[in-house]
Scaffold this motif. Structure first.
Motif, PDB file in Angstrom:
ATOM      1  N   ASP A  76      -3.623  -7.042  17.121  1.00 19.07           N
ATOM      2  CA  ASP A  76      -4.408  -7.600  16.026  1.00 19.07           C
ATOM      3  C   ASP A  76      -5.881  -7.231  16.183  1.00 19.07           C
ATOM      4  O   ASP A  76      -6.446  -7.424  17.268  1.00 19.07           O
ATOM      5  N   LEU A  77      -6.471  -6.739  15.104  1.00 19.27           N
ATOM      6  CA  LEU A  77      -7.895  -6.363  15.113  1.00 19.27           C
ATOM      7  C   LEU A  77      -8.774  -7.488  15.647  1.00 19.27           C
ATOM      8  O   LEU A  77      -9.794  -7.249  16.286  1.00 19.27           O
ATOM      9  N   ARG A  78      -8.351  -8.745  15.401  1.00 20.22           N
ATOM     10  CA  ARG A  78      -9.183  -9.898  15.777  1.00 20.22           C
ATOM     11  C   ARG A  78      -9.175 -10.181  17.272  1.00 20.22           C
ATOM     12  O   ARG A  78      -9.798 -11.143  17.709  1.00 20.22           O
TER      13      ARG A  78
ATOM     14  N   VAL B 270       5.109  -1.420  10.731  1.00 21.22           N
ATOM     15  CA  VAL B 270       4.352  -0.240  11.174  1.00 21.22           C
ATOM     16  C   VAL B 270       4.838   0.161  12.574  1.00 21.22           C
ATOM     17  O   VAL B 270       5.069   1.333  12.852  1.00 21.22           O
TER      18      VAL B 270
ATOM     19  N   ILE C  25      -8.895  -2.221   6.155  1.00 19.97           N
ATOM     20  CA  ILE C  25      -8.364  -3.373   6.902  1.00 19.97           C
ATOM     21  C   ILE C  25      -9.301  -4.576   6.808  1.00 19.97           C
ATOM     22  O   ILE C  25      -8.834  -5.711   6.721  1.00 19.97           O
TER      23      ILE C  25
ATOM     24  N   ASP D  34      -1.813  -1.674  14.910  1.00 15.81           N
ATOM     25  CA  ASP D  34      -1.562  -2.448  13.683  1.00 15.81           C
ATOM     26  C   ASP D  34      -0.803  -3.692  14.118  1.00 15.81           C
ATOM     27  O   ASP D  34      -0.133  -3.691  15.156  1.00 15.81           O
ATOM     28  N   ASN D  35      -0.878  -4.759  13.314  1.00 15.86           N
ATOM     29  CA  ASN D  35      -0.163  -5.976  13.709  1.00 15.86           C
ATOM     30  C   ASN D  35       1.089  -6.217  12.863  1.00 15.86           C
ATOM     31  O   ASN D  35       1.692  -7.278  12.953  1.00 15.86           O
ATOM     32  N   ASP D  36       1.470  -5.226  12.037  1.00 13.75           N
ATOM     33  CA  ASP D  36       2.644  -5.406  11.189  1.00 13.75           C
ATOM     34  C   ASP D  36       3.867  -4.781  11.883  1.00 13.75           C
ATOM     35  O   ASP D  36       3.843  -3.588  12.198  1.00 13.75           O
TER      36      ASP D  36
ATOM     37  N   ASN E 289      -8.839   6.420  -1.055  1.00 17.05           N
ATOM     38  CA  ASN E 289      -9.065   5.904   0.295  1.00 17.05           C
ATOM     39  C   ASN E 289      -8.486   6.881   1.326  1.00 17.05           C
ATOM     40  O   ASN E 289      -9.124   7.204   2.324  1.00 17.05           O
ATOM     41  N   ARG E 290      -7.292   7.387   1.068  1.00 15.48           N
ATOM     42  CA  ARG E 290      -6.673   8.369   1.986  1.00 15.48           C
ATOM     43  C   ARG E 290      -7.509   9.657   2.017  1.00 15.48           C
ATOM     44  O   ARG E 290      -7.683  10.269   3.068  1.00 15.48           O
TER      45      ARG E 290
ATOM     46  N   TYR F 253       0.846  -1.199   0.000  1.00  8.37           N
ATOM     47  CA  TYR F 253       0.000   0.000   0.000  1.00  8.37           C
ATOM     48  C   TYR F 253       0.886   1.257   0.000  1.00  8.37           C
ATOM     49  O   TYR F 253       0.618   2.228  -0.713  1.00  8.37           O
TER      50      TYR F 253
ATOM     51  N   VAL G 204      -7.579   1.149  13.966  1.00  8.35           N
ATOM     52  CA  VAL G 204      -6.929  -0.164  13.877  1.00  8.35           C
ATOM     53  C   VAL G 204      -6.646  -0.478  12.405  1.00  8.35           C
ATOM     54  O   VAL G 204      -7.526  -0.325  11.549  1.00  8.35           O
ATOM     55  N   GLY G 205      -5.388  -0.909  12.143  1.00  9.19           N
ATOM     56  CA  GLY G 205      -4.950  -1.109  10.758  1.00  9.19           C
ATOM     57  C   GLY G 205      -4.402   0.195  10.205  1.00  9.19           C
ATOM     58  O   GLY G 205      -4.685   0.594   9.085  1.00  9.19           O
ATOM     59  N   THR G 206      -3.607   0.854  11.035  1.00  3.79           N
ATOM     60  CA  THR G 206      -3.119   2.214  10.761  1.00  3.79           C
ATOM     61  C   THR G 206      -2.269   2.294   9.501  1.00  3.79           C
ATOM     62  O   THR G 206      -2.343   3.257   8.746  1.00  3.79           O
ATOM     63  N   GLY G 207      -1.421   1.311   9.286  1.00  6.12           N
ATOM     64  CA  GLY G 207      -0.520   1.358   8.139  1.00  6.12           C
ATOM     65  C   GLY G 207       0.731   2.175   8.439  1.00  6.12           C
ATOM     66  O   GLY G 207       0.864   2.776   9.511  1.00  6.12           O
TER      67      GLY G 207
ATOM     68  N   PHE H 271      -8.969  -7.655   4.655  1.00  2.12           N
ATOM     69  CA  PHE H 271      -7.924  -8.645   4.958  1.00  2.12           C
ATOM     70  C   PHE H 271      -8.403  -9.651   6.011  1.00  2.12           C
ATOM     71  O   PHE H 271      -7.639 -10.518   6.436  1.00  2.12           O
TER      72      PHE H 271
HETATM   73  C1  LIG Z   1      -4.033  -1.196   3.222  1.00  3.28           C
HETATM   74  S1  LIG Z   1      -3.328  -0.785   4.781  1.00  3.28           S
HETATM   75  C2  LIG Z   1      -4.362   0.576   5.266  1.00  3.28           C
HETATM   76  C3  LIG Z   1      -3.631   1.639   6.068  1.00  3.28           C
HETATM   77  C4  LIG Z   1      -4.464   2.826   6.512  1.00  3.28           C
HETATM   78  N1  LIG Z   1      -5.553   2.414   7.395  1.00  3.28           N
HETATM   79  C5  LIG Z   1      -5.033   3.568   5.328  1.00  3.28           C
HETATM   80  O1  LIG Z   1      -6.134   3.203   4.896  1.00  3.28           O
HETATM   81  O2  LIG Z   1      -4.412   4.479   4.798  1.00  3.28           O
HETATM   82  C6  LIG Z   1      -3.943  -2.106   5.835  1.00  3.28           C
HETATM   83  C7  LIG Z   1      -3.291  -2.140   7.191  1.00  3.28           C
HETATM   84  O3  LIG Z   1      -4.011  -3.071   8.010  1.00  3.28           O
HETATM   85  C8  LIG Z   1      -3.077  -3.814   8.765  1.00  3.28           C
HETATM   86  N2  LIG Z   1      -3.705  -5.084   9.155  1.00  3.28           N
HETATM   87  C9  LIG Z   1      -4.111  -6.109   8.362  1.00  3.28           C
HETATM   88  N3  LIG Z   1      -4.667  -7.085   9.093  1.00  3.28           N
HETATM   89  C10 LIG Z   1      -4.606  -6.677  10.392  1.00  3.28           C
HETATM   90  C11 LIG Z   1      -5.035  -7.251  11.632  1.00  3.28           C
HETATM   91  N4  LIG Z   1      -5.623  -8.446  11.666  1.00  3.28           N
HETATM   92  N5  LIG Z   1      -4.820  -6.549  12.775  1.00  3.28           N
HETATM   93  C12 LIG Z   1      -4.215  -5.344  12.752  1.00  3.28           C
HETATM   94  N6  LIG Z   1      -3.792  -4.746  11.605  1.00  3.28           N
HETATM   95  C13 LIG Z   1      -3.986  -5.407  10.443  1.00  3.28           C
HETATM   96  C14 LIG Z   1      -1.889  -3.999   7.841  1.00  3.28           C
HETATM   97  O4  LIG Z   1      -0.707  -4.316   8.559  1.00  3.28           O
HETATM   98  C15 LIG Z   1      -1.846  -2.635   7.155  1.00  3.28           C
HETATM   99  O5  LIG Z   1      -1.009  -1.751   7.839  1.00  3.28           O
END
Ligand SMILES: C[S@@+](CC[C@H](N)C(=O)[O-])C[C@H]1O[C@@H](n2cnc3c(N)ncnc32)[C@H](O)[C@@H]1O
Length: 256
Positions: free
Chosen positions: A119-121, A97, A149, A92-94, A42-43, A8, A65-68, A152
């Protein structure tokens, strides 16, 4: 191994990506050349949605959550630009990040930001974290921001149940803001999903109806679930963008 956050980042013209990410991104661009347009729109939704939440809905607390990988302006910079006292917890879980998280901790003195490697889950773990306890007041409205997010999270991980678990602890007057990839307008998105899957990344594009279900029991803000460039645009975009190029739904809803 390629990672979604870095792929991304590549679409957005960032520098925080490696050869495996660039290769995955280039393969995706072969089948869905508009992926960078989708990422930029999206941004742009994040900007408008955050402005709406702060300026019109009066929100001062965010859980994103899923900040990127940090991308300026980050959510807290947009929120604090309007209300400097705004507080934001990012998660975020990466690990990549996490490595860049310092750029997210540049709060105004009046506000506060925190970063959580999670993790979001695992809603209960996130909601019971020290970062939340020290940054947010769970008795006051919070905007839960799930931007790009949920596509995924496969159905087998019960994304609807996960959202319900977060929403059930949010006080009345809170909001859910989310965006989600869709294959409703072009098969190119399904092809992109296959590229991701072939590299071990679970991608699940969802239909408008499936995205609307995330908001069940909530009061959706006008215009409802829309392709993101059509959600309260700042200026008319004429014919310059079509739904297939963007292929991301977005919406905001209020917790009753
Ligand atoms: C496409 S990026 C989106 C970043 C930001 N939210 C944006 O839209 O500009 C998706 C983000 O979700 C995170 N992600 C994916 N699955 C996740 C999970 N289960 N828990 C936490 N973060 C997760 C990824 O690591 C990634 O940083």
């Amino acid at each position: 191994m390629p990672h979604v956050a870095r792929i991304y980042d590549y679409y957005l013209g960032g520098k925080d990506n490696f050869p495996a990410d660039r290769q995955a991104a280039e393969k995706t661009l072969e089948v869905f050349p508009d992926a960078p347009t989708a990422a930029r729109q999206n941004r742009a939704f994040v900007h408008r949605a955050t402005r709406y939440l702060v300026a019109e809905a009066g929100i001062r607390q965010f859980l994103d959550v899923g900040t990127g990988i940090p991308t300026r302006p980050n959510l807290h910079e947009i929120a604090q630009g309007i209300a400097p006292e705004s507080r934001v917890v990012y998660a975020d879980n990466d690990p990549i990040v996490l490595a860049h998280a310092r750029a997210l901790l540049t709060s105004t003195p009046e506000g506060k930001t925190a970063y959580l490697d999670a993790d979001l889950r695992e809603p209960e773990k996130i909601l019971a974290s020290v970062e939340i306890a020290e940054t947010l007041d769970l008795d006051q409205p919070i905007a839960l921001s799930l931007i790009a997010i949920l596509h995924f999270i496969p159905d087998s991980d019960d994304p609807y149940g996960i959202i319900r678990r977060y929403v059930s602890v949010l006080p009345s007057g809170s909001y859910l803001a989310l965006t989600h990839g869709t294959a409703d307008f072009t098969v190119e998105v399904s092809a992109a999903q296959e590229v991701y899957r072939s590299r071990g990344i679970s991608g699940t594009a969802r239909s408008r109806q499936e995205v609307e279900q995330f908001f069940d029991g909530l009061e959706i803000v006008t215009p409802g679930v829309a392709v993101v460039h059509r959600w309260r645009p700042d200026a008319p975009f004429g014919d310059s963008l079509n739904d297939a190029q963007v292929s991301v739904y977005g919406a905001i809803a209020r917790v009753l």
